[in-house]
Every structure is written in structure tokens, then in C-alpha cells.
Design a protein around this motif. Structure first.
Motif, PDB file in Angstrom:
ATOM      1  N   ALA A  18       0.831  -1.209   0.000  1.00  0.00           N
ATOM      2  CA  ALA A  18       0.000   0.000   0.000  1.00  0.00           C
ATOM      3  C   ALA A  18       0.865   1.259   0.000  1.00  0.00           C
ATOM      4  N   GLU A  75       2.408   1.723  -3.505  1.00  0.00           N
ATOM      5  CA  GLU A  75       1.384   2.272  -4.397  1.00  0.00           C
ATOM      6  C   GLU A  75       1.182   3.758  -4.149  1.00  0.00           C
ATOM      7  N   ARG A  76       1.088   4.133  -2.885  1.00  0.00           N
ATOM      8  CA  ARG A  76       0.822   5.536  -2.547  1.00  0.00           C
ATOM      9  C   ARG A  76       1.979   6.439  -2.975  1.00  0.00           C
TER      10      ARG A  76
END
Length: 303
Positions: A245, A248-249
Motif C-alpha cells: 500500500a 502504491e501511494r
């Protein structure tokens, strides 16, 4: 196995790093004789922090996590030398970590108090207008958590597996130091660490500074010239251990893919180095301070 001449060369490089460190610290890890560190010699921390491969990978990962938090990013980028001399800044941070884990308690406490006084002078506003202070206990908790995650995950992925019990032990061992640094309610187990990551994820954001840091880092001489291609591999390894995550961010998913054989190469190197009794490391020198043989941790690793 790693040839003996390379072992001697590696030990020599580590000794040079300690002797020429520009962290403003003149540390003799062999003194005061008999004085314990914040963590015990048989701790999980003393094992994890002695491996230079996982320290390098984990250290880069920790910086990326720091730079993902906008208030921490502003403080780090505006008040440190990361933008102009990342290697010097990483050495300073690495030495601080070594003193925190291996240094005699009085030495560690004195150093941490000095860092606290420096943090108290740092404050500002992010580009989005959010005020921050470097001594904010919440931000100090995040910085502490990034180091825990980076070093432990790098060791787990590129040195050897770590049991759930030892992961919890490693994280719990960091609590006394975190409190001395001023962190608020630092995590004491893997569950608490992962919960903190989940709760902080909404606050993390992409930034050109993250990519600037990686671009600058690619030009730094992390290895002797013949091994320069290893720099890119280590950077990718650091990105690869970040939570998906977070990758991705931050827009780093593509960089998280190691080239064929790259993971095996780093894992082999990290695993083999973990068996070596490198006498010049803070770990070995601190063992001598505690009346233990310099290869105490290497022998414990073999048992």
C-alpha cells in the motif's frame, strides 16, 4: 562461503566507517568496561543490527517511510543534509542507531539527550501549511516505527527468517530507547507496529522529494567502485520491502521489482555475512565491553 580476503576487506571497510564517521561522535564501544547497553547482548536487537546488508537496505527503506509523512519529510529535507549529502546523513543516522543499540547505557543516554536538544530547535510549516516540530512525540513515534520496520523486514527478507516471537521481542526491545527519544506510546509488538502503519497510511503522500532522494542516492558511492552496480540493486531491495500500500501511494511499485537473481544474490550475501565474526563492528566491540568474546554473536547465530 565468502573468501577470507573479502572478509578482511569487509572488516576493514567497517572499521574505516567507524574511525572516519562524521556524526560528531567519538565512540569506543569497548568502554566503559562492563556497562550494559539499553538492550542485552543476547537480545534480538543485537543480532539484527550486526548485519551490514540488512542495515543498508533497511536504512533506505526507513528513510523512504519517513519522507512519506509530510511533516517528517519537511523537517528531514529542510534541516538535514539528505538533499546535498545523503551518505553523510545516513552515516550519522547509522552511527546513532549503533550507539542506541550497542553503546553503553550512559553513552546512549548522553547521545539521545543531545539529539533531543537538537530536535527541540527544529520547527516549521509544510508546503501545505501544516505546522510541525521535530520533537513532536507523535512524529518521533513514526520515525521510530520506520526504523523498526525497515531493519527487521530487511533482516527477515535478506538474511534469514525471524519467528513471530522474535519479531515481537525485537520490537519490544526498542521501547526503552523510543521513550528516551521522546516517542509517544511506541509499539511493543508486531501487531501494534502494523496497526500504527495502518493508522498512519492515510497521512502518507507521494512527493517529488522521495524521487529526488532516490535519484541522489543512485549517485552515491555506497560500495567500492567495482561493486557500484550493487547500489541500484540495494535501492530496489529497499523499495521492495515496503508495504504494498505504501509502494502504491508513493508511486514506487515498478521500482519494487528486483532483476532476475537480484534477490537471491542479496539474500546469499546477507546470510553469509551473518555468520562472520567481524571484529570491527560495534556489535563485536560491545561484546568485548561486556566480557564476552568478539565472536559471541556469530557463535550464537551458529547454535
Amino acid at each position: 562461503m565468502i573468501p577470507r580476503f573479502l572478509v578482511k576487506r569487509l572488516d576493514s571497510l567497517l572499521r574505516e566507517q567507524l574511525e572516519t564517521n562524521d556524526a560528531g561522535l567519538a565512540i569506543d564501544f569497548t568502554k566503559p568496561v562492563g556497562e550494559a547497553a539499553l538492550a542485552e547482548a543476547d537480545s534480538a536487537s543485537w543480532q539484527v543490527f550486526r548485519n551490514p546488508v540488512s542495515l543498508l537496505i533497511g536504512g533506505i527503506a526507513a528513510v523512504l517511510l519517513e519522507l512519506a509523512e509530510p511533516r517528517v519529510r519537511s523537517g528531514v529535507w529542510e534541516y538535514s543534509s539528505f538533499a546535498t549529502d545523503p551518505l553523510r546523513r545516513m552515516r550519522r543516522t547509522g552511527m546513532a542507531a549503533m550507539v542506541t543499540v550497542y553503546g553503553a547505557r550512559s553513552t546512549a543516554e548522553q547521545m539521545i539527550a543531545g539529539i533531543g536538544r537538537m530536535h527541540a530547535k527544529i520547527q516549521g510549516t509544510t508546503p501545505d501549511g501544516i505546522a510541525y516540530r521535530a520533537d513532536d512525540p507523535v512524529l518521533l513515534r513514526w520515525v521510530h516505527a520506520t526504523a523498526l520496520f525497515g531493519f527487521l523486514e530487511a533482516y527477515r527478507q535478506f538474511v534469514r527468517p525471524v519467528s513471530a516471537a522474535d519479531r515481537d521481542r525485537f520490537i519490544a526491545e526498542g521501547v526503552p530507547a523510543a521513550l528516551l527519544y521522546g516517542a509517544l506510546d511506541p509499539p511493543s509488538s508486531e501487531t501494534e507496529l502494523l496497526t500504527l502503519f495502518d493508522n498512519t497510511l492515510p497521512d502518507l503522500e507521494p512527493s517529488e522529494i522521495v524521487h529526488d532522494f532516490l535519484r541522489i542516492l543512485r549517485g552515491v558511492e555506497l560500495f567500492p567502485r567495482p561493486l557500484k552496480p550493487m547500489t541500484g540493486l540495494v535501492i530496489r531491495a529497499a523499495v521492495s520491502i515496503l508495504p504494498a500500500a505504501v509502494q502504491e501511494r508513493l508511486g514506487l511499485r515498478k521500482l519494487a521489482n528486483l532483476p532476475p537473481g537480484g534477490r537471491l544474490l542479496l539474500r546469499t550475501l546477507g546470510s553469509q555475512i551473518d555468520w562472520l565474526p567481524l571484529d570491527s563492528t560495534p556489535a563485536a566491540q560491545s561484546c568485548l565491553r561486556m566480557g564476552l568474546p568478539s565472536d559471541y554473536l556469530a557463535k550464537r547465530r551458529r547454535s
